[in-house]
Design an enzyme around this catalytic site. Structure first.
Site, PDB file in Angstrom:
ATOM      1  N   GLU A 242       5.326 -34.724  -5.614  1.00  0.00           N
ATOM      2  CA  GLU A 242       4.172 -34.411  -6.469  1.00  0.00           C
ATOM      3  C   GLU A 242       4.640 -34.192  -7.901  1.00  0.00           C
ATOM      4  O   GLU A 242       5.324 -33.200  -8.213  1.00  0.00           O
ATOM      5  CB  GLU A 242       3.454 -33.159  -5.951  1.00  0.00           C
ATOM      6  CG  GLU A 242       2.220 -32.851  -6.794  1.00  0.00           C
ATOM      7  CD  GLU A 242       1.388 -31.701  -6.252  1.00  0.00           C
ATOM      8  OE1 GLU A 242       1.542 -31.344  -5.087  1.00  0.00           O
ATOM      9  OE2 GLU A 242       0.594 -31.157  -7.042  1.00  0.00           O
ATOM     10  N   LYS A 374       1.893 -21.827  13.358  1.00  0.00           N
ATOM     11  CA  LYS A 374       1.466 -23.112  12.771  1.00  0.00           C
ATOM     12  C   LYS A 374      -0.033 -23.355  12.859  1.00  0.00           C
ATOM     13  O   LYS A 374      -0.473 -24.493  12.972  1.00  0.00           O
ATOM     14  CB  LYS A 374       2.235 -24.276  13.420  1.00  0.00           C
ATOM     15  CG  LYS A 374       3.741 -24.112  13.301  1.00  0.00           C
ATOM     16  CD  LYS A 374       4.519 -25.166  14.040  1.00  0.00           C
ATOM     17  CE  LYS A 374       6.010 -24.878  13.946  1.00  0.00           C
ATOM     18  NZ  LYS A 374       6.828 -25.782  14.699  1.00  0.00           N
ATOM     19  N   ASP A 450      11.043 -25.144   8.875  1.00  0.00           N
ATOM     20  CA  ASP A 450      10.053 -25.926   9.621  1.00  0.00           C
ATOM     21  C   ASP A 450       8.827 -26.093   8.724  1.00  0.00           C
ATOM     22  O   ASP A 450       8.083 -25.134   8.494  1.00  0.00           O
ATOM     23  CB  ASP A 450       9.688 -25.173  10.908  1.00  0.00           C
ATOM     24  CG  ASP A 450       8.795 -26.009  11.822  1.00  0.00           C
ATOM     25  OD1 ASP A 450       8.120 -26.925  11.297  1.00  0.00           O
ATOM     26  OD2 ASP A 450       8.772 -25.740  13.035  1.00  0.00           O
ATOM     27  N   HIS A 548     -14.436 -23.547 -25.804  1.00  0.00           N
ATOM     28  CA  HIS A 548     -14.492 -23.576 -27.271  1.00  0.00           C
ATOM     29  C   HIS A 548     -15.284 -24.786 -27.738  1.00  0.00           C
ATOM     30  O   HIS A 548     -16.080 -24.703 -28.674  1.00  0.00           O
ATOM     31  CB  HIS A 548     -13.081 -23.594 -27.871  1.00  0.00           C
ATOM     32  CG  HIS A 548     -12.498 -22.229 -27.973  1.00  0.00           C
ATOM     33  ND1 HIS A 548     -12.657 -21.437 -29.088  1.00  0.00           N
ATOM     34  CD2 HIS A 548     -11.769 -21.497 -27.100  1.00  0.00           C
ATOM     35  CE1 HIS A 548     -12.038 -20.276 -28.878  1.00  0.00           C
ATOM     36  NE2 HIS A 548     -11.488 -20.298 -27.676  1.00  0.00           N
TER      37      HIS A 548
END
Ligand code: ADP
Length: 563
Positions: A242, A374, A450, A548
């Protein structure tokens, strides 16, 4: 497809192991003993069969016409009968046995995870070469394989050798991966060119990290830091694809460092496992719950639980009922291991022990999801799992302006509206943060954790408030379920171990078992703190610019406010 090509070299030992054992499991054919290639032998016997049959039919027709006795045969007829019988035996053994074998091996395959044409799902249509053009064609091999490997590839493709036995049969993990990969290529028609095969120690993952390997995925590792945490500097390895993630975390580290660093505290350290057991009645399940939660019984349970590991130390058991089903959430310290195996072994000890006093207890599963591993679950968010860590820093006003290019009030307001109220609106379960899971996942992958445990490890509430008369920013991340280890699992692999080493937490801490894993958990939280700071600042700055513009401020003022 020729699956029975014979090569005398195929039984030659290689790499110190008897490849003949592969041949045995490939069910050697009688025809393999013949000196000619199988195609020629087949042709020869077929021709012999046809010629003998035609000759004998003609002779018998002549004898019937001339009323000669059929049983009186000449030398030529004796040869023809012999040829007919011999070729019949050969052809029957060739096609008949192969047919029976194909039935037997296909029924084996139903139980085994086999790389075979029959077991493989139909490949999606390939734009490149048609799969059929490649199937079973040794010419299509991208690299030249030794003849004996070709033989094994053909057997794997034909489903005669289960793909998963290659490592144990060949005793050479790299060779096994190469053969499996080539079989896969022939079955699917996909080349896997971008997936590297060489440059990886396949022996290091055997029986530990990954089964049926055909290569490895390359991931870039970037470094964010230094992160000043508890008075020490850390360079954080992050494996990610990423864009901006490492740069953004790096900016957060810079802001934290310029403000004197972050501090962390580990509040809890205990891995949990909760088996599900069923009793004859809810009343009986409640009796077992009372027994398990009775403080006087903890010592006995601990002795039983702890005996399977030097490092597992039972901390407590928390129980919940659902009708006559009982869920017992065991929590224990696990040294420097993440601890799932360790806690599971301890739980099994206790279940065995309980059978004496509770013979009517029916163990449904060693994991009953009250653990909870998980999966998003409130129990981890409230009780914690693994390491429960808080990390905080006070960011100076000028650093917020110069490095993060926003203001303290803007950040505080954004945090309330986005991370607290917004997540409440979404019904979040531990998701009161901007992107904790980005940092957690990247560090987990780099350091051999993991990655699936990112689910609960990323639970995080980010708090921001103005301090020091409203000038500076106090930021904290509270993460109750950071599940990390520095021994076991993927942590011993070369790349992952190098990343742990960079952080100074590689392997077991001999003097103080558990210190390495706890330190790693604080670094994860520190990385999340940096990531939150940077992303929220970017959002706050963007929002400032927009607001703004909306309220018709001059562009000069906007630039000032955002920089
Ligand atoms: P996990 O329990 O996280 O799945 P393992 O099953 O690999 O991990 O257990 C860790 C192994 O490492 C155990 O065999 C344990 O005895 C060993 N070990 C050595 N030193 C340590 C340590 N400091 N902390 C925890 N485990 C250790």
């Amino acid at each position: 497809m020729e699956v029975r090509r014979r090569n005398p070299k195929s039984t030659a030992p290689r790499g110190g192991k008897d490849v003949g054992s592969i041949g045995a499991s490939a069910r050697l054919q009688a025809s393999d003993a013949l000196p000619l290639p199988i195609r020629h032998t087949n042709l020869l016997f077929s021709a012999l069969f046809a010629a003998s049959l035609v000759y004998l039919m003609r002779r018998w027709r002549e004898k019937i016409r001339s009323s000669s006795p059929l049983h009186v045969v000449g030398l030529a007829e004796i040869f023809a009968i012999f040829g007919l019988i011999a070729s019949l035996i050969y052809l029957l053994s060739f096609f008949g046995i192969a047919f029976v074998q194909s039935i037997v091996s296909s029924s084996d395959d139903e139980e085994d995870f086999v790389l075979s044409k029959t077991a493989a799902p139909t490949p999606a249509p390939a734009p490149a070469p048609a799969p059929c053009a490649l199937l079973g064609s040794p010419d299509a091999a991208p690299e030249k394989m030794p003849v004996e490997d070709e033989e094994i590839v053909a057997s794997v493709v034909g489903g005669k050798i289960p793909s998963y036995v290659l490592e144990s049969k060949l005793g050479d993990c790299r060779r096994a991966a190469g053969i499996r990969r080539e079989a896969l290529r022939r079955i699917t028609g996909r080349g896997l060119e971008g997936l590297p095969l060489d440059g990886f120690d396949y022996g290091s993952i055997l029986g530990q990290c990954c089964e049926l390997p055909v290569g490895y995925v390359q991931l870039p590792v970037g470094i964010a830091g230094p992160l000043i945490l508890d008075g020490r500097e850390y360079y954080i390895p992050m494996a990610t694809t990423e864009g901006c993630l490492v740069a953004s975390t790096n900016r957060g580290c810079k802001a934290i460092g310029a403000s004197g660093g972050a501090q962390s505290v580990v509040m809890k350290d205990g891995m949990s496992r909760a088996p599900a057991v069923r009793l004859p009645s809810a009343r009986r399940a409640a009796e077992l719950k009372a027994f398990m939660e009775e403080p006087a019984n903890l010592d006995t349970l601990s002795v039983v639980f702890n005996r399977s590991s030097r490092f597992a130390r039972l901390q407590g058991v928390q129980c919940a009922l659902a009708g006559r089903n009982l869920y017992m959430r065991f929590t224990c310290s696990t040294g420097d291991a993440m601890g799932m195996n360790m806690v599971s072994k301890g739980v099994q000890n206790v279940l065995d022990y309980l059978e004496t006093d509770f013979p009517d207890m029916d163990v449904i599963s060693i994991s009953g999801n009250f653990c909870s591993d998980k999966k998003p679950a409130a129990v981890n968010w409230i009780e914690g799992r693994g390491k429960s860590v808080v990390c905080e820093a006070t960011i100076k006003e000028e650093v917020v302006k110069k490095v993060l290019k926003t203001t303290v009030p803007a950040l505080v307001e954004l945090n309330v509206i986005k991370n607290l109220a917004g997540s409440a609106v979404a019904g979040a379960l531990g998701g009161f943060n901007a992107h904790a899971s980005n940092i957690v996942s990247a560090i987990y992958i780099a350091t051999g954790q993991d990655p699936a445990q990112n689910v609960e490890s990323s639970q995080c509430i980010t708090m921001m408030e103005a301090v020091n008369d409203g000038k500076d920013l106090h930021i904290s991340v509270t993460m109750p379920s950071i599940e990390v280890g520095t021994v076991g699992g993927g942590t011993q692999l070369a790349s992952q171990a190098a990343c742990l080493d960079l952080l100074g937490v590689k392997g077991a801490n001999v003097e103080s078992p558990g210190s390495n894993a706890r330190l790693l958990a604080t670094i994860v939280a520190g990385g999340v703190l940096a990531g939150e700071l940077s992303l929220l600042s970017a959002l706050a700055a963007g929002q400032l610019v927009k607001s703004h513009m909306k309220y018709n401020r001059s562009s000069k003022d906007v630039t000032k406010a955002a920089s």
